[in-house]
Design a protein around this motif. Structure first.
Motif, PDB file in Angstrom:
ATOM      1  N   LYS C  54       0.879  -1.182   0.000  1.00  0.00           N
ATOM      2  CA  LYS C  54       0.000   0.000   0.000  1.00  0.00           C
ATOM      3  C   LYS C  54       0.904   1.216   0.000  1.00  0.00           C
ATOM      4  CE  LYS C  54      -4.203  -1.666   0.882  1.00  0.00           C
ATOM      5  NZ  LYS C  54      -5.517  -1.184   1.140  1.00  0.00           N
ATOM      6  N   THR C  56       0.911   5.739   0.169  1.00  0.00           N
ATOM      7  CA  THR C  56       0.166   6.976   0.318  1.00  0.00           C
ATOM      8  C   THR C  56       0.480   7.890  -0.867  1.00  0.00           C
ATOM      9  OG1 THR C  56       0.603   6.689   2.659  1.00  0.00           O
ATOM     10  CG2 THR C  56      -0.410   8.758   1.981  1.00  0.00           C
ATOM     11  N   THR C  59      -2.895  13.468  -4.759  1.00  0.00           N
ATOM     12  CA  THR C  59      -3.332  13.770  -6.115  1.00  0.00           C
ATOM     13  C   THR C  59      -3.879  15.189  -6.151  1.00  0.00           C
ATOM     14  OG1 THR C  59      -3.929  11.462  -6.270  1.00  0.00           O
ATOM     15  CG2 THR C  59      -4.674  12.890  -8.050  1.00  0.00           C
ATOM     16  N   THR C 145      -0.361  12.642  -9.717  1.00  0.00           N
ATOM     17  CA  THR C 145      -0.356  11.815  -8.506  1.00  0.00           C
ATOM     18  C   THR C 145       1.075  11.689  -8.011  1.00  0.00           C
ATOM     19  OG1 THR C 145      -2.255  10.606  -9.307  1.00  0.00           O
ATOM     20  CG2 THR C 145      -0.990   9.584  -7.545  1.00  0.00           C
ATOM     21  N   LYS C 183      -6.257  14.165   3.830  1.00  0.00           N
ATOM     22  CA  LYS C 183      -6.887  12.870   3.612  1.00  0.00           C
ATOM     23  C   LYS C 183      -8.404  13.019   3.633  1.00  0.00           C
ATOM     24  CE  LYS C 183      -6.730   8.111   5.121  1.00  0.00           C
ATOM     25  NZ  LYS C 183      -6.971   7.329   6.318  1.00  0.00           N
ATOM     26  N   THR C 189      -4.561   9.967  -0.614  1.00  0.00           N
ATOM     27  CA  THR C 189      -5.232   8.662  -0.657  1.00  0.00           C
ATOM     28  C   THR C 189      -4.219   7.552  -0.403  1.00  0.00           C
ATOM     29  OG1 THR C 189      -4.879   8.674  -3.011  1.00  0.00           O
ATOM     30  CG2 THR C 189      -7.085   9.279  -2.260  1.00  0.00           C
ATOM     31  N   ILE C 190      -4.733   6.436   0.075  1.00  0.00           N
ATOM     32  CA  ILE C 190      -3.870   5.270   0.273  1.00  0.00           C
ATOM     33  C   ILE C 190      -4.358   4.192  -0.666  1.00  0.00           C
ATOM     34  CG2 ILE C 190      -3.115   3.526   1.923  1.00  0.00           C
ATOM     35  CD1 ILE C 190      -3.769   5.688   4.078  1.00  0.00           C
ATOM     36  N   SER C 191      -3.528   3.798  -1.585  1.00  0.00           N
ATOM     37  CA  SER C 191      -3.989   2.782  -2.528  1.00  0.00           C
ATOM     38  C   SER C 191      -2.873   1.798  -2.862  1.00  0.00           C
ATOM     39  CB  SER C 191      -4.539   3.437  -3.787  1.00  0.00           C
ATOM     40  OG  SER C 191      -3.570   4.301  -4.322  1.00  0.00           O
ATOM     41  N   LEU C 192      -3.214   0.857  -3.732  1.00  0.00           N
ATOM     42  CA  LEU C 192      -2.297  -0.231  -4.076  1.00  0.00           C
ATOM     43  C   LEU C 192      -1.014   0.324  -4.672  1.00  0.00           C
ATOM     44  CD1 LEU C 192      -2.493  -3.335  -4.050  1.00  0.00           C
ATOM     45  CD2 LEU C 192      -2.915  -3.181  -6.500  1.00  0.00           C
ATOM     46  N   ASN C 193       0.114  -0.247  -4.270  1.00  0.00           N
ATOM     47  CA  ASN C 193       1.407   0.273  -4.681  1.00  0.00           C
ATOM     48  C   ASN C 193       1.995  -0.582  -5.789  1.00  0.00           C
ATOM     49  OD1 ASN C 193       3.878   1.454  -4.823  1.00  0.00           O
ATOM     50  ND2 ASN C 193       4.606   0.630  -2.885  1.00  0.00           N
ATOM     51  N   SER C 194       1.586  -0.316  -7.031  1.00  0.00           N
ATOM     52  CA  SER C 194       2.106  -1.147  -8.120  1.00  0.00           C
ATOM     53  C   SER C 194       3.562  -0.802  -8.399  1.00  0.00           C
ATOM     54  CB  SER C 194       1.275  -0.948  -9.373  1.00  0.00           C
ATOM     55  OG  SER C 194       1.374   0.399  -9.787  1.00  0.00           O
TER      56      SER C 194
END
Lengths: 482, 264, 438
Positions: C54, C56, C59, C145, C183, C189-194
């Motif tokens: 995950k 942070t 954006t 982002t 936030k 936002t906290i999202s998937l860390n590709s």
């Protein structure tokens, strides 16, 4: 011409050899393949083998021998006065090598290198920009040696390409000329294949020779610079940058043995008792999932154990044991590394012991149970004594594993060489020092670097003895019940 | 060898082991069907029958060696001195101290000859000191007719003896716990004829102290050593009686055809 | 002699049964301990590593003004390169400030650089590369982002608390309060860390930007080298030793050799690689080809041993049948024995590869610890470019100061373990599917 292109040409010719060889064989009997000694593909195969294999062997041999020959010639061009006092010519040679590699790189980038060679200061800048760091500006004799090296290398490569293609074509021609209906192509192919198989199994021997040679040569090199008695018996490990440190192996060996001993103290009781339970008490269903689960421990890479020691076990031991007991403040310690290594070694002890306990004949168990012994009496007084040699072998293998283990001790045991009994002290081991002396910017000619090879040799000999002993014991044990 | 059939005579009528309606299952396989048998004290009883008839299985039920096989289940009632040996209160360890067993293949422990014999008394705590243990070892080796051969090398490994000696060592080991019954599962099948004769002679002598149950493949052997014989066929006890009668005048036609060599 | 009833256990039997129970309990305890150790290890790694997946992000709209980023107005990337990441950093900070003000967030409590610190130092470089790659973006307002700074990221993963922030010169409780408001406003936002599996490594101060991209490619290259070399050589050697070799001193020597090589400490192979491949042959350091060669030598005995077992398991009757109809010995092996032994051989190979994938120590010695930012090229020439390797990357991260790297290292282990589990699953599947009992 690059090696890739050369290989491609050879491969294409090989394919040509196969196709032509096969069709020539068919043509030679006017399509009636029953008249051939072997099936047509064999004629193609032997031609292809004759085309490709000698050429590739030549290329491999050439590439291996080339640096040795060329560098010796370049070395002769270096002005002896430029070799710094107390250092070997290797250091200068490594500069030569680096400059040559840099020039190659610049050339492939399409930069003009002739003006750079004329102006050493610009050359240094250009090289630094290209990512090749030169400590000093190259001296004239270095440049001369570099130029000689590069031109000799270019000549040598050209010669290699010519020789390889000649050999390929020669092999192709010879292979095709041999195709006649009565030619025993299958036998020839198989003879050839057999040599390839033998060659492949020799790689194992070559690996050992390579290991022993590289360790011995560099160790001898080291012992010329540093007295062997000092290395073996000094209780001090204090390397200094630029030479002049004390390099005694005793504290490293102590650390190694201490960590391994703790690891075995953890692994042997747990591994052995688990093996006994699994072999003698556990139901089939339990065994079928517990055994693989324990073996998972053996499949986990050591780096994972290292991190586990570093972030979990080390701080835990420090906060809950070492500090309250006043025994130390270090999270890396012999106990941390030993404990984690013990977990890693459990499956080595348990799987091998399990096999060995299972090899004890059921009739012995029946004999004991039939006399009214309880299962545990049977295990302790009949099964274990019968399995003892095998179990000793398993423990020795585990010990050799522990002694040679690197990542756990690098991350868990610490870096300070110390002769101490306190298990909460950070100590260091042979493997840790091999890593630390051979990584980072070290000069290859100083005893501080070369000592790593002497350490490697010690480690190799130590583990080899343990392995051979263990294998002998286990093999003898197996024979007893087969 | 003297023909024992002529002098075979049942010595006592005391029932040592009694089985009533014994059934044995291996998983779904019904291996022993409804066997009733009385095994007499101070008698050699032979179990004979073709391979796979269940005689060894039944023998192993008598000291609960079948407990070590997970899928094996025993029903019915088997008693030793009128006590049900499958009663939950019974500890198989105690039971096996009273019903010893000798196996098909000699299986001496990889220990010294002395330790092999001393093993049983040690685990059962039958002796108070070394002298008593020494005495037991000597007397058992004597009873097993092995003493004279091994008295000088008691510390040598038992596995180093010859096959016949190993089997007699196993018998010595079994009688060292002073059992009341001795079960023998084809004790001579792995031995040569001379060793077989020695063991048979030994069995006959053991009869004075123990009740012996012997499973054998050889009808001659059963005739030579036993006083009573049970004939098993396909998991059934077909016929049980005095050895002489079974061999000379069998009642059941199946017994007769086995004896005369038509089944087997 | 009278005996006690069978129904009553005598004292000695009771004591012996108690010992029996104790002994069983020891065995059970040992197993439970071993399994608990495994569980503890996995929980520790997963607990520390899962947050790495995950990330942070911030954006917000960024206006890319020509007057700042391309003063010349030529849109020539060579000229535009004069605008450094510092300039881009200021652009980002200003844009974030504008966005925060627009959302009504009070920034007055923040110290100097407090706002700039919210954004990762890596993000200006990302933006700069974006603009340089597509100069037409200049003059537009884009939604960008950005990675949040390491401390802010740590705050949302529980690594940084308000108490530790008060003592930390890289962050402050006020900054974290602003982050919380951002936030709420939906900027943060906290999202998937590709990026964790695609980006290259980042420098010491930027754990939030560090990724495994190069390490994964480096490891794949090495595995390819190992597979291409070790499988054929290993099978050829096994076939020779198992099917053709006469029993003599020489083949005995080879056998003992292989058994011992399988137990030589892996670090010794690293020394071998350093001395032979790098110093003698002159191959480049940090290159996947050297790592691949070293791992090949290390894996060979580990492939040969199971392969020989698989060949041995093929019953001699198969060979007799083939030889009996006039096939040569080599034909017998290639047509009949090898295909039958293939599942076993593949299983052994995959397990050998899995071990090689996790091997760290020898790679340290051949320079795979180097800091590499550029992706290696396509093979075959890419095999000679510097690269990292998964396990070495993990080690590398553990030696760095910022605590954010512990999370990254544990996360990388999860990636490594996923690879290993996948490989072992394939091996188990092959074994189950093709296992044959003769």
């Amino acid at each position: 011409m690059s090696i890739g292109l050369l290989s491609l040409i050879i491969l294409v010719l090989t394919l040509v050899g196969y196709v032509v060889g096969k069709s020539r064989a068919i043509a030679s009997v006017a399509g009636d393949i029953r008249k051939l000694h072997s099936l047509p593909p064999f004629y193609g195969r032997i031609t292809a083998l004759l085309t490709a294999v000698p050429a590739f062997l030549l290329i491999i041999g050439w590439l291996l021998a080339e640096p040795l020959v060329l560098e010796n010639r370049a070395l002769a061009l270096i002005d002896p006065a430029e070799i710094p006092q107390g250092q070997s010519a290797d250091l200068v040679m490594s500069d030569v090598r680096r400059v040559a590699a840099g020039l190659d790189l610049l050339e492939t980038r399409g930069e003009a290198i002739a003006p750079l060679i004329a102006a050493p200061d610009q050359l240094k800048q250009a090289m630094n920009a290209a990512g090749i760091v030169l400590q000093t500006e190259p001296t004239p004799s270095t440049l001369a040696a570099t130029a000689a090296l590069r031109s000799a290398k270019a000549t040598s490569r050209l010669a290699m390409v010519v020789a390889a293609i000649a050999l390929t074509l020669g092999g192709l021609a010879w292979g095709l000329s041999r195709i006649k209906p009565e030619f025993r192509a299958r036998n020839a192919t198989e003879g050839f294949a057999m040599w390839l198989l033998i060659g492949c199994s020799l790689i194992a021997v070559l690996t050992t020779v390579g290991i022993v040679a590289s360790l011995l040569v560099e160790s001898l090199h080291f012992f010329r610079l540093y007295p062997i008695t000092e290395f073996l018996f000094s209780t001090q490990w204090a390397p200094k940058f630029g030479g002049g440190g004390t390099l005694g192996i005793v504290p490293l060996l102590w650390g190694t043995l201490y960590v391994s001993a703790i690891a075995l103290l953890v692994a042997v009781p747990i591994g052995l008792l688990s093996a006994i339970y699994l072999a003698e008490y556990a139901s089939r269903a339990t065994r079928s999932w517990v055994k693989p689960a324990i073996e998972v421990l053996a499949g986990i890479p050591t780096i994972v154990y290292g991190l586990f020691a570093l972030i979990t076990v080390g701080p835990l031991l420090r906060d809950y044991f070492a500090q309250p007991l006043g025994l130390g403040n270090s999270s890396s310690s012999v106990l941390t590394a030993g404990l984690v290594m013990g977990i890693m070694v459990i499956p080595f002890v348990s799987s091998l012991s399990d096999d060995i306990i299972n090899a004890v004949p059921q009739s012995l168990r029946d004999g004991s149970l039939g006399l009214g012994a309880t299962p545990s009496e049977t295990i302790r007084q009949v099964v274990l004594p019968a399995a003892l040699p095998g179990i000793v072998g398993a423990v020795l293998l585990a010990a050799s594993r522990a002694i040679g283990e690197t990542m756990i001790v690098v991350m868990g045991a610490g870096a300070a060489a110390r002769l101490s009994l306190n298990p909460f002290d950070a100590m260091t081991t042979v493997t840790v020092k091999i890593v630390s002396q051979l990584t980072g910017d070290t000069e290859f000619a100083s005893p501080e670097t070369l000592v790593a090879f002497a350490l490697g040799l010690t480690l190799f000999v130590l583990t080899l003895c343990l392995n051979i002993l263990a294998l002998m014991i286990v093999r003898k044990y197996r024979e007893q019940y087969e | 060898m003297k023909d024992q059939r002529l002098e075979s005579r049942v010595d006592t009528q005391t029932i040592k082991i009694q089985a009533r309606g014994a059934q044995v299952y291996y998983g779904t396989n019904h291996a022993i069907k409804d066997v009733d048998v009385d095994i007499l004290d101070k008698t050699v009883t032979a179990f004979i029958g073709p391979s796979g008839c269940g005689k060894s299985t039944f023998l192993r039920c008598l000291n609960r060696m079948n407990d070590t096989i997970a899928s094996c289940r025993v029903e019915g009632k088997i008693t030793l001195d009128d006590e049900d040996i499958y009663d939950p209160r019974v500890d198989p360890v105690q039971l096996r101290a009273r019903i010893g067993m000798v196996f098909q293949k000699p299986n001496p422990f990889p220990k010294s000859i002395y330790d092999n014999v001393a093993y049983g008394p040690k685990i059962h705590g039958l002796t108070r000191n070394k002298a008593e243990l020494d005495a037991i070892v000597e007397s058992c080796l004597r009873k097993a007719a092995l003493w004279n051969e091994v008295k000088d090398r008691l510390a040598a490994p038992g596995t180093g003896l010859s096959g016949g000696q190993q089997q007699r060592l196993c018998i010595a080991r079994a009688i060292a716990t002073s059992p009341e019954v001795l079960l023998m599962d084809e004790p001579c099948s792995a031995l040569d004829p001379i060793a077989t004769a020695q063991v048979e002679e030994l069995i006959d002598e053991l009869r004075s102290q123990f009740s012996v149950v012997i499973v054998t493949h050889s009808m001659q052997q059963a005739a030579r050593v036993s006083q009573r014989t049970a004939f098993f066929h396909l998991g059934n006890l077909v016929e049980y009686g005095e050895t002489g009668q079974i061999f000379t005048n069998p009642i059941d036609p199946r017994t007769e055809s086995y004896i005369s060599g038509r089944i087997g | 002699m009278t005996r006690a009833s069978l129904f009553a256990q005598d004292k000695r039997t009771r004591a012996r049964n108690a010992t029996e129970k104790r002994f069983r309990a020891y065995g059970l305890t040992a197993i439970v301990l071993a399994l608990l150790a495994l569980l503890w290890l996995l929980i520790s790694i997963f607990g520390n590593g899962l947050p790495a997946f995950k990330q942070t992000f911030l954006t917000f709209p960024v206006t890319l003004e020509e007057s700042v980023l391309d003063k010349s107005g030529t849109r020539d990337p060579a000229v535009m390169a004069k605008a450094t990441t510092i300039t881009y950093g200021k652009v980002l900070t200003k844009a974030l400030e504008a966005e925060a003000t627009a959302k009504g967030i009070d920034l007055s409590a923040l110290k100097k650089k407090g706002l700039a610190n919210l954004i990762s130092e890596e993000s200006p470089a990302t933006l700069r590369n974006m603009v340089l790659a597509d100069p037409s973006l200049i003059g537009q307002t884009i939604r960008f982002t950005a990675l949040a700074g390491g401390r802010v990221d740590g705050y949302y993963k529980g690594r940084v608390t308000l108490e530790t922030a008060a003592l930390d010169k890289n962050t402050s409780p006020e900054q974290l309060a602003v982050a919380d408001k951002l936030k709420e406003a939906g900027v943060l936002t906290i999202s998937l860390n590709s990026g964790f599996v695609t980006m290259p490594d980042a420098s010491d101060k930027r754990p939030e930007a560090a990724g495994l991209g190069i390490a994964i490619i480096g490891s794949l290259y090495m595995m390819a080298v190992v597979l291409v070399l070790a499988l054929p050589i290993g099978v050829a050697a096994s076939v020779y030793l198992e099917e053709f070799a006469p029993k003599n001193r020489f083949t005995d020597l080879i056998e003992v050799n292989i058994a011992n090589l399988a137990a030589v400490p892996s670090i010794v192979y690293g020394i071998l690689g350093l001395a032979i491949f790098i110093n003698m042959v002159g191959l480049p350091t940090s290159a996947p080809i050297v790592g691949g060669l070293v791992l090949t030598l290390m894996t060979l005995p580990r492939i040969i041993i199971p392969t020989r077992a698989a060949l041995k398991a093929v019953p001699p009757s198969i060979r007799d049948a083939a030889l009996g109809i006039g096939a040569s010995r080599l034909q017998t092996v290639t047509h009949h024995v090898l295909p039958l032994a293939m599942p076993g051989i593949l299983t052994g190979t995959i397990i050998g590869l899995a071990q090689a994938l996790g091997e760290t120590a020898p790679l340290l010695l051949i320079g795979m610890v180097a800091f590499v930012r550029d992706f290696p090229g396509a093979p075959p020439s890419g095999l000679f470019d510097p690269a990292a390797a998964l396990p070495v990357q993990i080690y590398n991260w553990t030696t760095r100061g910022d605590p954010g790297f512990v999370e990254r290292a544990s996360g990388a282990i999860i990636v490594l373990l996923i690879f290993l589990i996948a490989m072992n699953a394939v091996a188990i599947y092959l074994r189950r599917k093709f296992e044959r009992r003769w």
